[in-house]
Design a protein around this motif. Structure first.
Motif, PDB file in Angstrom:
ATOM      1  N   ALA A 198       0.946  -1.201  -0.030  1.00  0.00           N
ATOM      2  CA  ALA A 198       0.068  -0.016   0.009  1.00  0.00           C
ATOM      3  C   ALA A 198       0.831   1.355   0.084  1.00  0.00           C
ATOM      4  O   ALA A 198       0.311   2.334  -0.423  1.00  0.00           O
ATOM      5  N   ASP A 199       2.264   1.032   0.334  1.00  0.00           N
ATOM      6  CA  ASP A 199       3.068   2.353   0.310  1.00  0.00           C
ATOM      7  C   ASP A 199       3.560   2.499  -1.110  1.00  0.00           C
ATOM      8  O   ASP A 199       4.728   3.317  -1.290  1.00  0.00           O
ATOM      9  N   ARG A 200       2.981   2.061  -2.222  1.00  0.00           N
ATOM     10  CA  ARG A 200       3.790   2.193  -3.532  1.00  0.00           C
ATOM     11  C   ARG A 200       4.185   3.441  -3.722  1.00  0.00           C
ATOM     12  O   ARG A 200       5.324   3.704  -4.055  1.00  0.00           O
ATOM     13  N   ARG A 201       3.385   4.530  -3.797  1.00  0.00           N
ATOM     14  CA  ARG A 201       3.763   5.815  -3.927  1.00  0.00           C
ATOM     15  C   ARG A 201       4.898   6.330  -2.755  1.00  0.00           C
ATOM     16  O   ARG A 201       5.698   6.911  -3.444  1.00  0.00           O
ATOM     17  N   ARG A 202       4.754   5.973  -1.720  1.00  0.00           N
ATOM     18  CA  ARG A 202       5.835   6.445  -0.776  1.00  0.00           C
ATOM     19  C   ARG A 202       7.204   5.705  -1.123  1.00  0.00           C
ATOM     20  O   ARG A 202       8.290   6.460  -0.995  1.00  0.00           O
ATOM     21  N   LEU A 203       7.211   4.424  -1.396  1.00  0.00           N
ATOM     22  CA  LEU A 203       8.587   3.649  -1.971  1.00  0.00           C
ATOM     23  C   LEU A 203       9.109   4.519  -3.231  1.00  0.00           C
ATOM     24  O   LEU A 203      10.127   4.367  -3.108  1.00  0.00           O
ATOM     25  N   GLU A 204       8.124   4.738  -4.058  1.00  0.00           N
ATOM     26  CA  GLU A 204       8.675   5.628  -5.032  1.00  0.00           C
ATOM     27  C   GLU A 204       9.470   6.752  -4.818  1.00  0.00           C
ATOM     28  O   GLU A 204      10.574   7.207  -5.292  1.00  0.00           O
ATOM     29  N   CYS A 205       8.996   7.513  -3.771  1.00  0.00           N
ATOM     30  CA  CYS A 205       9.426   8.769  -3.231  1.00  0.00           C
ATOM     31  C   CYS A 205      10.636   8.394  -2.572  1.00  0.00           C
ATOM     32  O   CYS A 205      11.403   9.266  -2.864  1.00  0.00           O
ATOM     33  N   ALA A 206      10.804   7.254  -1.830  1.00  0.00           N
ATOM     34  CA  ALA A 206      12.165   6.953  -1.382  1.00  0.00           C
ATOM     35  C   ALA A 206      12.953   6.916  -2.199  1.00  0.00           C
ATOM     36  O   ALA A 206      14.378   7.165  -1.990  1.00  0.00           O
ATOM     37  N   ARG A 207      13.034   6.271  -3.418  1.00  0.00           N
ATOM     38  CA  ARG A 207      13.938   6.200  -4.617  1.00  0.00           C
ATOM     39  C   ARG A 207      14.205   7.577  -5.031  1.00  0.00           C
ATOM     40  O   ARG A 207      15.468   8.104  -5.043  1.00  0.00           O
ATOM     41  N   GLU A 208      13.207   8.533  -5.101  1.00  0.00           N
ATOM     42  CA  GLU A 208      13.636   9.940  -5.650  1.00  0.00           C
ATOM     43  C   GLU A 208      14.619  10.609  -4.562  1.00  0.00           C
ATOM     44  O   GLU A 208      15.393  11.376  -4.647  1.00  0.00           O
ATOM     45  N   LEU A 209      14.274  10.227  -3.311  1.00  0.00           N
ATOM     46  CA  LEU A 209      15.183  10.799  -2.261  1.00  0.00           C
ATOM     47  C   LEU A 209      16.388  10.424  -2.125  1.00  0.00           C
ATOM     48  O   LEU A 209      17.465  10.689  -1.152  1.00  0.00           O
ATOM     49  N   MET A 303      18.447  21.929   4.821  1.00  0.00           N
ATOM     50  CA  MET A 303      17.362  22.403   3.712  1.00  0.00           C
ATOM     51  C   MET A 303      18.233  23.656   2.873  1.00  0.00           C
ATOM     52  O   MET A 303      18.293  23.471   1.397  1.00  0.00           O
ATOM     53  N   HIS A 304      18.911  24.476   3.509  1.00  0.00           N
ATOM     54  CA  HIS A 304      19.600  25.562   2.698  1.00  0.00           C
ATOM     55  C   HIS A 304      20.828  25.033   2.003  1.00  0.00           C
ATOM     56  O   HIS A 304      20.956  25.470   0.830  1.00  0.00           O
ATOM     57  N   ASN A 305      21.568  24.168   2.667  1.00  0.00           N
ATOM     58  CA  ASN A 305      22.670  23.558   1.745  1.00  0.00           C
ATOM     59  C   ASN A 305      22.218  22.538   0.796  1.00  0.00           C
ATOM     60  O   ASN A 305      23.177  21.876   0.097  1.00  0.00           O
ATOM     61  N   LYS A 306      21.026  22.293   0.525  1.00  0.00           N
ATOM     62  CA  LYS A 306      20.625  21.175  -0.381  1.00  0.00           C
ATOM     63  C   LYS A 306      21.111  19.870  -0.038  1.00  0.00           C
ATOM     64  O   LYS A 306      21.215  18.913  -0.755  1.00  0.00           O
ATOM     65  N   MET A 307      21.313  19.763   0.943  1.00  0.00           N
ATOM     66  CA  MET A 307      21.780  18.563   1.629  1.00  0.00           C
ATOM     67  C   MET A 307      20.563  17.196   1.860  1.00  0.00           C
ATOM     68  O   MET A 307      20.634  16.150   1.549  1.00  0.00           O
ATOM     69  N   VAL A 308      19.098  17.776   1.891  1.00  0.00           N
ATOM     70  CA  VAL A 308      18.020  17.185   1.690  1.00  0.00           C
ATOM     71  C   VAL A 308      17.000  17.968   1.089  1.00  0.00           C
ATOM     72  O   VAL A 308      16.678  19.044   1.432  1.00  0.00           O
ATOM     73  N   ASN A 309      16.433  17.293   0.245  1.00  0.00           N
ATOM     74  CA  ASN A 309      15.112  17.728  -0.555  1.00  0.00           C
ATOM     75  C   ASN A 309      14.028  17.200  -0.350  1.00  0.00           C
ATOM     76  O   ASN A 309      13.899  15.949  -0.488  1.00  0.00           O
ATOM     77  N   VAL A 310      13.369  18.150   0.446  1.00  0.00           N
ATOM     78  CA  VAL A 310      11.962  17.600   0.617  1.00  0.00           C
ATOM     79  C   VAL A 310      10.796  17.575  -0.240  1.00  0.00           C
ATOM     80  O   VAL A 310       9.610  17.135   0.000  1.00  0.00           O
ATOM     81  N   LYS A 311      11.009  18.351  -1.294  1.00  0.00           N
ATOM     82  CA  LYS A 311       9.974  18.782  -2.143  1.00  0.00           C
ATOM     83  C   LYS A 311       9.264  17.327  -2.828  1.00  0.00           C
ATOM     84  O   LYS A 311       8.018  17.444  -2.889  1.00  0.00           O
ATOM     85  N   PRO A 312       9.796  16.246  -3.126  1.00  0.00           N
ATOM     86  CA  PRO A 312       9.055  14.964  -3.836  1.00  0.00           C
ATOM     87  C   PRO A 312       7.964  14.735  -2.556  1.00  0.00           C
ATOM     88  O   PRO A 312       6.990  13.916  -2.939  1.00  0.00           O
ATOM     89  N   LEU A 313       8.181  14.828  -1.310  1.00  0.00           N
ATOM     90  CA  LEU A 313       7.251  14.430  -0.310  1.00  0.00           C
ATOM     91  C   LEU A 313       5.895  15.344  -0.469  1.00  0.00           C
ATOM     92  O   LEU A 313       4.960  14.836  -0.017  1.00  0.00           O
ATOM     93  N   ILE A 314       5.873  16.485  -1.131  1.00  0.00           N
ATOM     94  CA  ILE A 314       4.757  17.508  -1.152  1.00  0.00           C
ATOM     95  C   ILE A 314       3.937  17.048  -2.416  1.00  0.00           C
ATOM     96  O   ILE A 314       4.266  17.333  -3.585  1.00  0.00           O
ATOM     97  N   THR A 315       2.878  16.139  -2.087  1.00  0.00           N
ATOM     98  CA  THR A 315       2.122  15.381  -3.214  1.00  0.00           C
ATOM     99  C   THR A 315       0.932  16.406  -3.413  1.00  0.00           C
ATOM    100  O   THR A 315       0.377  16.521  -4.679  1.00  0.00           O
ATOM    101  N   HIS A 316       0.252  17.116  -2.513  1.00  0.00           N
ATOM    102  CA  HIS A 316      -0.977  17.903  -2.715  1.00  0.00           C
ATOM    103  C   HIS A 316      -0.969  19.114  -2.035  1.00  0.00           C
ATOM    104  O   HIS A 316      -0.406  19.033  -0.924  1.00  0.00           O
TER     105      HIS A 316
END
Ligand SMILES: [Zn+2]
Ligand SMILES: [Zn+2]
Length: 343
Positions: A198-209, A303-316
């Motif tokens: 059921a986490d299919r979408r979230r697991l795809e996001c894990a790959r993007e991250l 976030m400022h240093n672009k070490m972690v990109n949180v954008k793929p989590l924002i789906t809606h």
């Protein structure tokens, strides 16, 4: 102002109110005009009546916005500053926990968004000490994820140390699990994320991250993946983020002898755990709950240093008037993080 209010304790009772009064601030408080407020798993627990709250109360504790008014005692903020603010909203200030910088452990802690009015509205008031400026190159949408990301930063930079080359397993692919994977990755770990079908979408996001391996436990062979990643030793750190006994079993099965189990998920009821394994494998078990002022500063730097990109989590993103569509998207498993915008 329009506000999303939980009217009564127990299940349900959430309603958009048109004429909730705008907060008035004291000398040491800041009024923030909310830009975005994220729906959190905690909000869902409150909605279902699983989590205590003082009603009636405006929900919403993950938010960012612009300074709209400043208390008379404050000189170091300006109208229009882009800010985020952490919880708790009120603490005693004099107990051991407050004094050593862990105010979330204060017995008199009052939390924003369930004990006092939160951010699912146009304005929210906070105390100055909780406010952090958002670096200029971090968007408002990204900044709205500061609170859940602070939980991951707490887990993987403050509660334990991740060394470059460590092998990390994250069990549970909700927003906090995904952010834990991203923060571990930022520190140079090899990261495996596992979840359910059921986490299919979230697991795809894990790959993007940037996860090195993504496992659907209902389809893929986690044991084989971990064996090939770790030369059959097991992972150095297992991070339990689902709050489910089966997920803890996965973590205990795959953490190496002498390794670390980080417990981030919260279980809905007690259950039995075989502590002999923890003894005989000399595991370190570390609980993670809350975050402190320094955690938020570190979060904004990542976030400022672009070490972690949180954008793929924002789906809606929805205007607050369509809050129920946001909840539906989460319940249907389509959404990872839903942001509400005040109107
Ligand atoms: Zn939250
Ligand atoms: Zn205290």
């Amino acid at each position: 102002m329009k506000a999303l209010v939980k009217r009564h304790e127990g299940a349900g009772g959430l309603e958009l109110v048109d004429d909730w009064p705008k907060p008035t601030i004291n000398r040491d408080e800041v009024l923030i005009e909310v830009a975005f407020a994220g729906i959190c798993g905690t909000d869902l627990h409150i909605l279902k009546g699983h989590w205590p709250c003082r009603t009636p109360v405006i929900l919403g504790h993950e938010f960012c916005g612009h300074v709209a008014a400043i208390g008379d005692d404050l000189v170091d903020l300006s109208i229009g500053d882009r800010v985020v603010a952490g919880n708790p909203a009120q603490t005693c200030g004099v107990c051991r926990h407050c004094r050593v910088g862990n105010p979330f452990m204060c017995k008199q802690r009052i939390s924003l968004g369930f004990m006092i009015d939160g951010a699912f509205s146009r304005y929210v008031k906070v105390r100055r000490h909780a406010v952090h400026r958002i670096p200029p190159d971090v968007s408002m949408e990204e900044a709205a994820l500061c609170e859940p990301m602070a939980a991951a930063v707490r887990a993987l930079t403050e509660r334990t140390t991740v060394n470059a080359g460590d092998r990390v397993l994250v069990s549970g692919a909700g927003p906090i699990g995904l952010l834990c994977a991203a923060v571990a990755k930022a520190q140079g770990a090899a990261v495996i994320v596992c979840g359910l079908g059921a986490d299919r979408r979230r697991l795809e996001c894990a790959r993007e991250l940037g996860a090195d391996a993504v496992i659907n436990l209902e389809r893929d062979d986690l044991r084989q993946t971990i064996s090939s990643f770790t030369n059959d030793e097991g992972v150095d750190i297992a991070v339990e983020c689902a709050g489910a006994p089966s997920s803890l079993a996965v973590c205990l099965d795959h953490v190496r002898k002498g390794g670390t189990l980080l417990q981030v998920g919260i279980y809905s009821s007690p259950f039995t755990v075989d502590f002999s394994r923890i003894v005989m494998h000399e595991l370190q078990v570390i609980g993670v709950y809350g975050h402190a002022w320094g955690t938020w500063e570190r979060t904004l730097i990542l976030m400022h240093n672009k070490m972690v990109n949180v954008k793929p989590l924002i789906t809606h993103k929805f205007p607050i008037t369509r809050w129920n569509e946001g909840l539906d998207a989460i319940f249907r498993g389509e959404a990872i993080k839903v942001l509400l915008e005040p109107v």
